[in-house]
Design a protein around this motif. Structure first.
Motif, short mmCIF file in Angstrom:
data_model
loop_
_atom_site.label_atom_id
_atom_site.label_comp_id
_atom_site.label_asym_id
_atom_site.label_seq_id
_atom_site.Cartn_x
_atom_site.Cartn_y
_atom_site.Cartn_z
N LYS A 16 24.50 45.16 43.54
CA LYS A 16 24.24 46.52 44.02
C LYS A 16 25.17 47.55 43.38
CE LYS A 16 22.54 45.12 48.60
NZ LYS A 16 22.74 45.23 50.06
N LYS A 17 26.45 47.19 43.20
CA LYS A 17 27.45 48.15 42.76
C LYS A 17 27.87 47.99 41.30
CE LYS A 17 27.74 49.92 46.88
NZ LYS A 17 27.24 51.30 47.16
N GLY A 18 27.58 46.83 40.70
CA GLY A 18 27.94 46.62 39.31
C GLY A 18 28.87 45.44 39.12
N ARG A 19 28.63 44.65 38.06
CA ARG A 19 29.46 43.49 37.79
C ARG A 19 30.85 43.88 37.29
NH1 ARG A 19 23.59 42.97 36.58
NH2 ARG A 19 22.99 41.58 38.27
N LYS A 20 30.91 44.96 36.51
CA LYS A 20 32.20 45.42 36.02
C LYS A 20 33.12 45.78 37.18
CE LYS A 20 34.43 49.05 33.27
NZ LYS A 20 34.23 50.18 32.33
N LEU A 21 32.58 46.47 38.18
CA LEU A 21 33.37 46.85 39.34
C LEU A 21 33.92 45.62 40.05
CD1 LEU A 21 34.40 49.06 41.24
CD2 LEU A 21 32.25 48.86 42.51
N MET A 22 33.11 44.56 40.17
CA MET A 22 33.56 43.35 40.84
C MET A 22 34.60 42.60 40.00
SD MET A 22 32.26 43.17 43.82
CE MET A 22 32.46 44.97 43.82
N MET A 23 34.49 42.68 38.68
CA MET A 23 35.52 42.09 37.82
C MET A 23 36.85 42.83 38.00
SD MET A 23 33.15 41.53 34.42
CE MET A 23 34.47 40.89 33.37
N LEU A 24 36.79 44.16 38.09
CA LEU A 24 37.99 44.95 38.32
C LEU A 24 38.61 44.61 39.68
CD1 LEU A 24 36.77 48.40 36.97
CD2 LEU A 24 38.50 46.92 35.93
N ARG A 25 37.76 44.51 40.70
CA ARG A 25 38.25 44.17 42.04
C ARG A 25 38.94 42.81 42.04
NH1 ARG A 25 37.07 40.41 44.80
NH2 ARG A 25 35.19 39.96 43.61
N ALA A 26 38.29 41.83 41.38
CA ALA A 26 38.85 40.48 41.37
C ALA A 26 40.17 40.44 40.60
CB ALA A 26 37.85 39.51 40.74
N ALA A 27 40.24 41.10 39.44
CA ALA A 27 41.47 41.08 38.64
C ALA A 27 42.62 41.72 39.40
CB ALA A 27 41.24 41.80 37.32
N LEU A 28 42.35 42.86 40.04
CA LEU A 28 43.40 43.54 40.80
C LEU A 28 43.83 42.71 42.01
CD1 LEU A 28 45.13 46.06 41.15
CD2 LEU A 28 43.26 47.08 42.48
N GLY A 29 42.86 42.19 42.76
CA GLY A 29 43.17 41.40 43.94
C GLY A 29 43.93 40.13 43.60
N LEU A 30 43.50 39.43 42.54
CA LEU A 30 44.18 38.21 42.15
C LEU A 30 45.60 38.49 41.67
CD1 LEU A 30 41.22 36.45 40.30
CD2 LEU A 30 42.26 35.74 42.46
N GLY A 31 45.77 39.62 40.97
CA GLY A 31 47.11 39.97 40.53
C GLY A 31 48.04 40.20 41.71
N VAL A 32 47.59 40.93 42.71
CA VAL A 32 48.41 41.21 43.89
C VAL A 32 48.75 39.91 44.62
CG1 VAL A 32 48.44 42.32 46.15
CG2 VAL A 32 47.56 43.57 44.17
N LEU A 33 47.74 39.04 44.80
CA LEU A 33 47.99 37.80 45.54
C LEU A 33 48.88 36.83 44.78
CD1 LEU A 33 47.12 36.95 48.38
CD2 LEU A 33 45.91 38.94 47.51
#
Length: 407
Positions: free
Chosen positions: A78-95
């Protein structure tokens, strides 16, 4: 924009995503050599407790990812695969950074669980490329992306082991977080994707728009068959992980450099997949991906069964390399068939379900391997693997390959 420009853009994206998943593979795997040692620093544990917590730290990430991945996949469509890749990269970095600051085992397990919930980078990277590449080149391009993540997984443990020799475990987690930060910026600046169009309630002919729910797909049974294929392949691939060093020790009769040889044996499947995946993907685009997958099952059986009877490390390395060649036909091939039999607006959801089944196999494999080794012996695991591949190939033939539209 001309057709030539579009072709250049998707090809450019393939190599940008390749670099991103390569770096992600390094980040995921560089902590593997010392995670159990890091856990040891978080408390005064008995040997049994340390084994349990080490296994739990690995398993909790996979289990949470298996549950959450489809939710992220649906949002990506619905929102875009690039957006989900950005979300995952940022979230994984923080965790990853949080992992480095854990003060006790319970905090670490919590952070590892949340890390699993924030994943989905690789599945959305595959979905992005699968939806942009021309239909007759999907197999080749997914094979290329596979080599990126596989190559990162091969190099990561070497990098992590080297870093652990001269710096603290906590600092390595922070370096891993930094890598994910670089991936985030890289994707943000260089990956191109058309903005998803808003879903309309009706089409121009005043008919209801296609459903975005998995249960409404006309070929959902075929897709479920591919999910099962993925789960069983991953179960077999992961079943040897708990005992690989012990089996090498048995084959070598306790002689030679067991640690080094174990590393070589463990790396062989990934090396073979890295070499052969793009070539098999290209061949599958020409002759039919389903035939490549069927050949992969045959090769896997021919690789696993003799491994149970090896008496020298040379033949063990040879058989493990052959397993990697089989993997080069199976996993990218399954993803190719998924992309070709899924509406473009649902590719991320379907790929995420496939990722969930992969994680289920990643948890079930080590458990099955440990159980079989405790009841029988190490060599029985390879007999078990060969039998599972025979069953998997049979299920694939009846559930997927016999469909006339599958190529």
């Amino acid at each position: 924009m001309t057709n030539d420009n579009k072709a250049i853009n998707w090809k450019r994206n393939v190599w940008i995503v390749w670099i991103a998943v390569f770096m992600t593979g390094i980040a995921f795997s560089e902590i593997l050599p010392f995670l159990s040692l890091y856990i040891k620093t978080l408390g005064d544990f008995s040997r049994q407790e340390l084994n349990f917590y080490s296994g739990a730290a690995f398993a909790v990430t996979f289990m949470v990812s298996a549950i959450v991945s489809p939710l992220w996949g649906k949002l990506a469509d619905k929102k875009g695969r690039k957006l989900m890749m950005l979300r995952a990269a940022l979230g994984l970095g923080v965790l990853m950074a949080f992992n480095g600051f854990a003060q006790n085992i319970w905090q670490l397990l919590l952070f590892r669980a949340i890390q699993g919930g924030l994943g989905g980078f690789v599945s959305n990277a595959n979905a992005l490329i699968a939806t942009q590449a021309p239909r007759d080149q999907v197999g080749r391009t997914l094979g290329i992306v596979t080599t990126g993540f596989t190559g990162g997984n091969l190099i990561g443990p070497l990098v992590g082991g080297a870093l652990a020799s001269f710096m603290s475990y906590r600092m390595i987690f922070l370096i891993t977080a930094f890598i994910f930060g670089i991936v985030f910026i890289f994707i943000l600046l260089f990956v191109e994707e058309e903005a998803p169009q808003a879903t309309q309630q009706t089409t121009e002919d005043n008919k209801p728009a296609p459903s975005h729910k998995f249960r409404d797909l006309p070929n959902k049974n075929l897709l479920l068959g591919l999910f099962v294929t993925t789960a069983l392949v991953q179960t077999v691939n992961m079943s040897i992980n708990p005992i690989v060093a012990l089996f090498v020790h048995e084959v070598l009769h306790g002689q030679s450099n067991i640690t080094f040889i174990t590393g070589v044996v463990a790396a062989m499947p990934g090396c073979a997949t890295f070499i052969f995946a793009p070539w098999f993907g290209r061949l599958g685009d020409r002759i039919g991906t389903k035939y490549m997958i069927q050949a992969g099952f045959i090769l896997a059986v021919l690789a696993f069964f003799p491994t149970a009877f090896v008496s020298t490390v040379f033949w063990l390395i040879f058989c493990r390399f052959a397993v990697g060649i089989a993997d080069a036909t199976l996993m990218p091939g399954v993803q190719t068939l998924l992309s070709r039999n899924t509406p473009k607006e649902m590719v991320s959801l379907v790929f995420s379900y496939n990722q969930s089944f992969m994680y289920i196999g990643a948890v079930a494999g080590p458990m099955a391997g440990t159980l079989i080794a405790s009841i029988f012996d190490y060599r029985a695991i390879f007999i078990f693997s060969a039998i599972v591949m025979v069953i998997n190939g049979t299920l694939f033939y009846f559930n997927v390959a016999r469909k006339e539209t599958i190529k």
